[in-house]
Design an enzyme around this catalytic site. Sequence first.
Site, PDB file in Angstrom:
ATOM      1  N   SER A  66       0.999  -1.302  -0.090  1.00  0.00           N
ATOM      2  CA  SER A  66       0.054   0.027   0.143  1.00  0.00           C
ATOM      3  C   SER A  66       0.761   0.900   0.029  1.00  0.00           C
ATOM      4  O   SER A  66       1.690   1.344   0.261  1.00  0.00           O
ATOM      5  CB  SER A  66      -0.963   0.108   1.116  1.00  0.00           C
ATOM      6  OG  SER A  66      -1.673  -0.936   1.130  1.00  0.00           O
TER       7      SER A  66
HETATM    8  N1  SAH Z   1      -0.850  -4.905   4.210  1.00  0.00           N
HETATM    9  C1  SAH Z   1       0.345  -5.022   2.666  1.00  0.00           C
HETATM   10  C2  SAH Z   1      -1.262  -4.720   0.997  1.00  0.00           C
HETATM   11  C3  SAH Z   1      -0.921  -5.725   0.369  1.00  0.00           C
HETATM   12  S1  SAH Z   1      -2.093  -5.398  -0.977  1.00  0.00           S
HETATM   13  C4  SAH Z   1       0.896  -4.296   2.349  1.00  0.00           C
HETATM   14  O1  SAH Z   1       1.657  -3.368   3.495  1.00  0.00           O
HETATM   15  O2  SAH Z   1       2.489  -4.536   1.431  1.00  0.00           O
HETATM   16  C5  SAH Z   1      -3.341  -6.907  -0.885  1.00  0.00           C
HETATM   17  C6  SAH Z   1      -3.182  -8.140  -0.017  1.00  0.00           C
HETATM   18  O3  SAH Z   1      -4.394  -8.574   0.584  1.00  0.00           O
HETATM   19  C7  SAH Z   1      -2.816  -9.051  -1.084  1.00  0.00           C
HETATM   20  O4  SAH Z   1      -1.574  -9.678  -0.968  1.00  0.00           O
HETATM   21  C8  SAH Z   1      -3.652  -9.746  -1.443  1.00  0.00           C
HETATM   22  O5  SAH Z   1      -3.087 -11.176  -1.856  1.00  0.00           O
HETATM   23  C9  SAH Z   1      -4.028 -10.128   0.165  1.00  0.00           C
HETATM   24  N2  SAH Z   1      -5.519 -10.336   0.173  1.00  0.00           N
HETATM   25  C10 SAH Z   1      -6.365 -10.155  -0.749  1.00  0.00           C
HETATM   26  N3  SAH Z   1      -7.873 -10.832  -0.904  1.00  0.00           N
HETATM   27  C11 SAH Z   1      -7.723 -11.868   0.605  1.00  0.00           C
HETATM   28  C12 SAH Z   1      -8.233 -12.744   1.731  1.00  0.00           C
HETATM   29  N4  SAH Z   1      -9.357 -12.609   0.881  1.00  0.00           N
HETATM   30  N5  SAH Z   1      -7.277 -12.928   2.541  1.00  0.00           N
HETATM   31  C13 SAH Z   1      -6.011 -13.097   2.574  1.00  0.00           C
HETATM   32  N6  SAH Z   1      -5.675 -11.489   2.257  1.00  0.00           N
HETATM   33  C14 SAH Z   1      -6.355 -11.196   0.980  1.00  0.00           C
END
Ligand code: SAH
Length: 216
Positions: A66
């Site tokens: 993010s």
């Molecule tokens: N907090 C992270 C943001 C990553 S983007 C950071 O700072 O890097 C959002 C993430 O949510 C992705 O890695 C994606 O794979 C995950 N995601 C999407 N759907 C999900 C679900 N149902 N359960 C768990 N994770 C999920």
Amino acid sequence: MEFNDTYRHKGLRKRLLEDLREMGIQDQRVLEAMYNVPRHYFLSSAFLEFAYDNKAFQIGAGQTISQPYTVARQTELLCLEKGDKVLEIGTGSGYQTAVLCEMGAKVWSIERQKELYDKTCPLIKALGYRPQLYYGDGYKGKPAFAPYDKMIVTCGAPQIPEALLQQLAVGGRLIIPVGEGRTQRMIELRKNGPTDFSRKEHGDFAFVPMLSDRAR
Ligand code: SAH
């Protein structure tokens, strides 16, 4: 793993945090935590030069870390107290997870992409943080350790998952981007009683979608 946090990185980080303050982030504890977590550790070396730009970047498996403003805003909205039990959905790179740990929260975090889970576990451990990381589907939450004082969802949810509402403590708070379009509304839900919630909106943000079931 080798970690190198130079004066230059620290300087760039300071400048980024000043920008975030100007953009309206007020909680000093959030800014301090973000100063203490070198974001460049969470990006591939190809992005090293840009780690302190206020931008999202690819982290593999089609996912993104993010934007710093988004991390700061979601963390601020959580109103964390030391020792809070926090459930995070979407571990991704682990950057947001590290910021939560840095603020003294006890963190449980779920990621549905095996590739990212496998990459982030050793990194977060090598940095000395001790969250509980899981490979699984965040729609189900993590009932075994409920209730949680706070919850943060870092992917765009089509609607608020029922399991999360159930696993939130009374008096607790859920911060979740909701919407199926290109952008989502940042929703703050507070649980006033077992079935009594109040809701506030905090503007538009852009997230990768929250998908159901585990990725293979
Ligand atoms: N907090 C992270 C943001 C990553 S983007 C950071 O700072 O890097 C959002 C993430 O949510 C992705 O890695 C994606 O794979 C995950 N995601 C999407 N759907 C999900 C679900 N149902 N359960 C768990 N994770 C999920």
